[in-house]
Design a protein around this motif. Structure first.
Motif, PDB file in Angstrom:
ATOM      1  N   HIS A 142     114.844  28.777  28.305  1.00 44.16           N
ATOM      2  CA  HIS A 142     114.640  30.187  28.111  1.00 44.16           C
ATOM      3  C   HIS A 142     115.425  30.698  27.090  1.00 44.16           C
ATOM      4  O   HIS A 142     116.626  30.904  26.652  1.00 44.16           O
ATOM      5  N   HIS A 202     115.137  33.134  23.134  1.00 37.23           N
ATOM      6  CA  HIS A 202     114.386  33.874  22.131  1.00 37.23           C
ATOM      7  C   HIS A 202     114.507  33.442  20.852  1.00 37.23           C
ATOM      8  O   HIS A 202     115.711  33.094  20.712  1.00 37.23           O
ATOM      9  N   ASP A 251     114.165  35.120  16.728  1.00 39.13           N
ATOM     10  CA  ASP A 251     113.957  36.390  15.885  1.00 39.13           C
ATOM     11  C   ASP A 251     113.729  35.877  14.342  1.00 39.13           C
ATOM     12  O   ASP A 251     114.812  35.349  13.791  1.00 39.13           O
ATOM     13  N   LEU A 308     110.106  29.197  24.589  1.00 36.63           N
ATOM     14  CA  LEU A 308     110.244  30.190  23.812  1.00 36.63           C
ATOM     15  C   LEU A 308     109.797  31.285  24.322  1.00 36.63           C
ATOM     16  O   LEU A 308     108.419  31.346  24.638  1.00 36.63           O
ATOM     17  N   VAL A 309     110.424  32.200  24.921  1.00 33.74           N
ATOM     18  CA  VAL A 309     110.064  33.246  25.514  1.00 33.74           C
ATOM     19  C   VAL A 309     109.911  34.609  24.773  1.00 33.74           C
ATOM     20  O   VAL A 309     110.825  34.836  23.902  1.00 33.74           O
ATOM     21  N   HIS A 310     108.950  35.192  24.730  1.00 35.21           N
ATOM     22  CA  HIS A 310     108.499  36.341  24.166  1.00 35.21           C
ATOM     23  C   HIS A 310     109.466  37.415  24.178  1.00 35.21           C
ATOM     24  O   HIS A 310     110.265  37.893  25.126  1.00 35.21           O
ATOM     25  N   LYS A 311     110.125  37.921  22.990  1.00 37.48           N
ATOM     26  CA  LYS A 311     111.236  39.026  23.035  1.00 37.48           C
ATOM     27  C   LYS A 311     110.584  40.377  22.834  1.00 37.48           C
ATOM     28  O   LYS A 311     109.720  40.730  21.764  1.00 37.48           O
ATOM     29  N   THR A 314     105.343  35.785  18.322  1.00 36.83           N
ATOM     30  CA  THR A 314     105.886  34.722  19.271  1.00 36.83           C
ATOM     31  C   THR A 314     105.149  33.324  19.009  1.00 36.83           C
ATOM     32  O   THR A 314     105.787  32.411  18.999  1.00 36.83           O
ATOM     33  N   HIS A 358     107.722  42.673  29.346  1.00 39.95           N
ATOM     34  CA  HIS A 358     109.022  42.801  30.120  1.00 39.95           C
ATOM     35  C   HIS A 358     109.272  43.858  31.029  1.00 39.95           C
ATOM     36  O   HIS A 358     108.730  44.866  30.748  1.00 39.95           O
ATOM     37  N   ASP A 406     119.329  31.682  27.561  1.00 35.21           N
ATOM     38  CA  ASP A 406     118.669  33.061  27.162  1.00 35.21           C
ATOM     39  C   ASP A 406     119.298  33.544  25.741  1.00 35.21           C
ATOM     40  O   ASP A 406     119.688  34.573  25.611  1.00 35.21           O
ATOM     41  N   LEU A 436     119.495  34.929  22.496  1.00 34.03           N
ATOM     42  CA  LEU A 436     119.018  36.272  22.216  1.00 34.03           C
ATOM     43  C   LEU A 436     118.635  36.227  20.533  1.00 34.03           C
ATOM     44  O   LEU A 436     117.473  36.913  20.232  1.00 34.03           O
ATOM     45  N   ASP A 465     120.089  37.820  18.429  1.00 33.04           N
ATOM     46  CA  ASP A 465     119.866  39.232  18.250  1.00 33.04           C
ATOM     47  C   ASP A 465     121.427  39.424  17.491  1.00 33.04           C
ATOM     48  O   ASP A 465     122.436  39.334  17.864  1.00 33.04           O
TER      49      ASP A 465
END
Ligand SMILES: [Zn+2]
Length: 294
Positions: free
Chosen positions: A15, A17, A19, A41-44, A65, A87, A238, A240, A242
Motif C-alpha cells: 500500500h 501512494h 505524487d 500503487l494505491v489511487h490517491k 494513477t 476513497h 501507506d 503518502l 505528501d
C-alpha cells in the motif's frame, strides 16, 4: 531465498501512494535500493484540491494513477499492481456539497469504473474503499455501512480483491468487516484490511486478511502473533508522498527494513529456516499473486 539470516527474495509493499508533485520516482529509488521489488500503487484522492464531482473527473484521476504505474515500471523495472477506487473519506466529504444521494451515486459509479479498469487488466484491486475512520453521526454511519456492503457485493460479483480503509477499533472492526463480507459473499482472503495493527492472531483478525502497517514495535508484535494467524497477511507503509504531511506515515524504505528485522526476530524466537522461508514466500509472493493476479 534465505541467505544466512537475510531474506533475498522479492519484497512487496502492498500500500503505497505516489505524487508527481512530490518525491514520486525518487521514493521508488529509495525503495529499490533498500531491496524492494514490487509495490501496490494505491489511487490517491485529491483531498487538498478539488475532488471529482462527476464520473469524468474520476476517469481523469484514475488515468493519472495508471500513468504513474507505467512510469514506475518503465523506469525502475519493479512490479507494480494498481489499487483503484473511490476513497470513503471523499464520499463523506461530498455529502455536504452534493447531498447524500448524489455523493453515494457518484461513489458507486466510481467503483464501477474501477472494476472496468480491473477487468481490462489495467488495475488489480479495488480500493481503498471502506468507511470513515473518524466518528460520524449515526445516519452517516448507517449509510456508510450500506454503501460498503454494496461495494463488497460488486467486488464479489466481479471476483476482485478489495483493500479496506476503516476505523481502528481493535478486533471489533475486524469482526464487523468479516460479517459484512459474509453478507456480501466476499471471501475473507480477498478482503484486505489496510493500515492494520501488527496483531495477526486469529482472535484479532477473525479471518480477515490484512496488510500490516509496519511501524515501530511491529516486528515484536508480529513475532508474538504470527504463529496463531488464521488468515494471510502482508506488509505496507501507506507512504503518502505528501509534502504537507512529511513523516505522517512510514517512508518507502520501511518494508524492506522490517522484512530483514522480522526474519531475524523469528529465527531468534525459535522458528526454523523453512518456516521463515514459507512465511516470507507467502507474504511477498504467493498470497499477493493469488490476490491481485500480479
Ligand atoms: Zn492509503
Amino acid at each position: 531465498m534465505l541467505e544466512g539470516r537475510v531474506w533475498k527474495g522479492p519484497i512487496l509493499d502492498q500500500h503505497m501512494h505516489l505524487d508527481r508533485e512530490n518525491r514520486f520516482l525518487k521514493a521508488i529509488s529509495d525503495f529499490v535500493q533498500s531491496g524492494g521489488t514490487g509495490i501496490m500503487l494505491v489511487h490517491k484522492p485529491g483531498f487538498s484540491g478539488a475532488l471529482p464531482t462527476d464520473i469524468d473527473g474520476y476517469r481523469f484521476a484514475y488515468s493519472e494513477t495508471l500513468g504513474m504505474a507505467n512510469e514506475v515500471r518503465d523506469t525502475h523495472g519493479v512490479d507494480v499492481g494498481v489499487v483503484l477506487g473511490p476513497h470513503p473519506v471523499a464520499w463523506e466529504h461530498q455529502i455536504e456539497p452534493l447531498g447524500l444521494e448524489r455523493s453515494t451515486e457518484l461513489h458507486i459509479e466510481a467503483v464501477g469504473l474501477a472494476l472496468d479498469h480491473i477487468e481490462a487488466g489495467e488495475a488489480n484491486c479495488l480500493g481503498e474503499v471502506g468507511r470513515p475512520h473518524y466518528p460520524v453521526d449515526e445516519m452517516t454511519w448507517t449509510a456508510a455501512n450500506d454503501l460498503l456492503l454494496e461495494i463488497m457485493s460488486m467486488a464479489s460479483g466481479a471476483g476482485v480483491a478489495i483493500q479496506l480503509h476503516v476505523e481502528d477499533n481493535g478486533e471489533k472492526t475486524c469482526r464487523e468487516l468479516s460479517e459484512l463480507c459474509g453478507k456480501a459473499g466476499l471471501p475473507l482472503n480477498q478482503a484486505v484490511r489496510h493500515y492494520a495493527p501488527p496483531d495477526v492472531s486469529a482472535g484479532f483478525t477473525h479471518g480477515l486478511s490484512a496488510t500490516v502497517s509496519v511501524g515501530k514495535g511491529s516486528v515484536e508484535a508480529l513475532t508474538g502473533s504470527a504463529r496463531s494467524a488464521c488468515a494471510p497477511w502482508g506488509m505496507e507503509t501507506d507512504y503518502l508522498d505528501d509534502p504537507r504531511r512529511p513523516g505522517a506515515v512510514l517512508g518507502p524504505k520501511t518494508v524492506p527494513r522490517r522484512t530483514r528485522e522480522l526474519c531475524d526476530s523469528l529465527l531468534s524466537d525459535g522458528w526454523d529456516r523453512d518456516e521463515v522461508t514459507n512465511l516470507m514466500t507467502n507474504i511477498h509472493i504467493d498470497w499477493p499473486k493469488a490476490l491481485y493476479d500480479l
